[in-house]
Design a protein around this motif. Structure first.
Motif, PDB file in Angstrom:
ATOM      1  N   LYS A 189       0.929  -1.181  -0.109  1.00  0.00           N
ATOM      2  CA  LYS A 189       0.101  -0.124  -0.033  1.00  0.00           C
ATOM      3  C   LYS A 189       0.651   1.095   0.114  1.00  0.00           C
ATOM      4  N   ASP A 190       2.245   1.057   0.609  1.00  0.00           N
ATOM      5  CA  ASP A 190       3.078   2.478   0.498  1.00  0.00           C
ATOM      6  C   ASP A 190       3.554   2.642  -0.898  1.00  0.00           C
ATOM      7  N   TYR A 191       3.725   1.369  -1.618  1.00  0.00           N
ATOM      8  CA  TYR A 191       4.302   1.401  -2.890  1.00  0.00           C
ATOM      9  C   TYR A 191       3.009   2.353  -3.885  1.00  0.00           C
ATOM     10  N   LEU A 192       1.857   1.777  -3.638  1.00  0.00           N
ATOM     11  CA  LEU A 192       0.943   2.266  -4.587  1.00  0.00           C
ATOM     12  C   LEU A 192       0.471   3.626  -4.322  1.00  0.00           C
ATOM     13  N   ALA A 193       0.752   3.927  -2.707  1.00  0.00           N
ATOM     14  CA  ALA A 193       0.440   5.565  -2.673  1.00  0.00           C
ATOM     15  C   ALA A 193       1.675   6.244  -3.127  1.00  0.00           C
ATOM     16  N   ALA A 194       2.863   5.880  -3.224  1.00  0.00           N
ATOM     17  CA  ALA A 194       4.043   6.472  -3.691  1.00  0.00           C
ATOM     18  C   ALA A 194       3.739   6.773  -5.368  1.00  0.00           C
ATOM     19  N   GLN A 195       3.028   5.572  -5.967  1.00  0.00           N
ATOM     20  CA  GLN A 195       2.876   5.752  -7.254  1.00  0.00           C
ATOM     21  C   GLN A 195       1.912   6.791  -7.712  1.00  0.00           C
ATOM     22  N   ALA A 196       0.878   6.742  -6.755  1.00  0.00           N
ATOM     23  CA  ALA A 196      -0.362   7.605  -6.923  1.00  0.00           C
ATOM     24  C   ALA A 196       0.018   9.006  -7.059  1.00  0.00           C
ATOM     25  N   LEU A 197       0.991   9.068  -5.863  1.00  0.00           N
ATOM     26  CA  LEU A 197       1.543  10.747  -5.689  1.00  0.00           C
ATOM     27  C   LEU A 197       2.146  11.209  -7.069  1.00  0.00           C
ATOM     28  N   HIS A 198       2.963  10.199  -7.422  1.00  0.00           N
ATOM     29  CA  HIS A 198       3.871  10.190  -8.591  1.00  0.00           C
ATOM     30  C   HIS A 198       2.890  10.670  -9.945  1.00  0.00           C
ATOM     31  N   VAL A 199       1.912  10.174 -10.095  1.00  0.00           N
ATOM     32  CA  VAL A 199       0.960  10.220 -11.170  1.00  0.00           C
ATOM     33  C   VAL A 199       0.323  11.862 -11.021  1.00  0.00           C
TER      34      VAL A 199
END
Length: 174
Positions: free
Chosen positions: A10-20
């Motif tokens: 979930k941390d990795y997915l949150a980082a990807q979402a912030l990047h997008v």
């Protein structure tokens, strides 16, 4: 400042979402493949359904092929995106590691980030590209599209404040 924390998917997915969220071209590409292409496929399918049942056509299914291809692509892209995120997250750690323990050390000269038993990166502040943060995540870009992600909620409040302050002083966060 030194900290140890455990990474989760979930941390990795949150980082990807912030990047997008912070990169308009990435956001446009995501919207194109998840909204525009399925809509175009549906439009083509409805159009083919109105025109294909003509008895003059020798191969009536041929009119459906482009629209069905676009629709299948529209279904596969989000599924492959999720699959690739899970795969990338698993590849960050050694095969036998189930803890996903990471460490972070920062001072006025450099930032050291690592995964126990797998890798370590030492970055001097002037060589870093930029930093982006929200309430839960800090992304420190080492290149235009490569970043270190630090889940701020996993750090102690004093470490979190020190890291955010240090990042703002050295780089400025957006």
């Amino acid at each position: 400042m030194e900290a140890n924390y455990r990474l989760e998917l979930k941390d990795y997915l949150a980082a990807q979402a912030l990047h997008v969220k912070k990169h308009p071209t990435t956001r446009f590409s995501l919207l194109f493949w998840t909204l525009v292409m399925p809509a175009l496929g549906l439009l083509m399918l409805f159009s083919a359904m109105r025109t294909v049942p003509d008895e003059d056509l020798r191969w009536p299914i041929a009119g459906y092929i482009p629209s069905l291809w676009l629709l299948s692509l529209a279904v596969l892209v989000p599924l492959l995106r999720r699959y690739n995120f899970r795969k990338q997250f698993k590849q960050m750690f050694p095969k036998d590691d189930q803890n996903h323990e990471c460490y972070l050390s920062a001072n006025d000269e450099h930032l050291i980030s690592g995964i126990h038993g797998a890798s370590e990166g030492r970055f001097f502040w002037p060589s870093l590209y930029k930093a982006v943060s929200n309430n839960n995540m800090l992304l420190i870009y080492v290149a235009k599209k490569r970043f270190l992600f630090i889940p701020l909620e996993k750090l102690d409040p004093s470490d979190r404040d020190e890291l955010v302050d240090l990042t703002q002083r050295k780089m400025g966060t957006k």
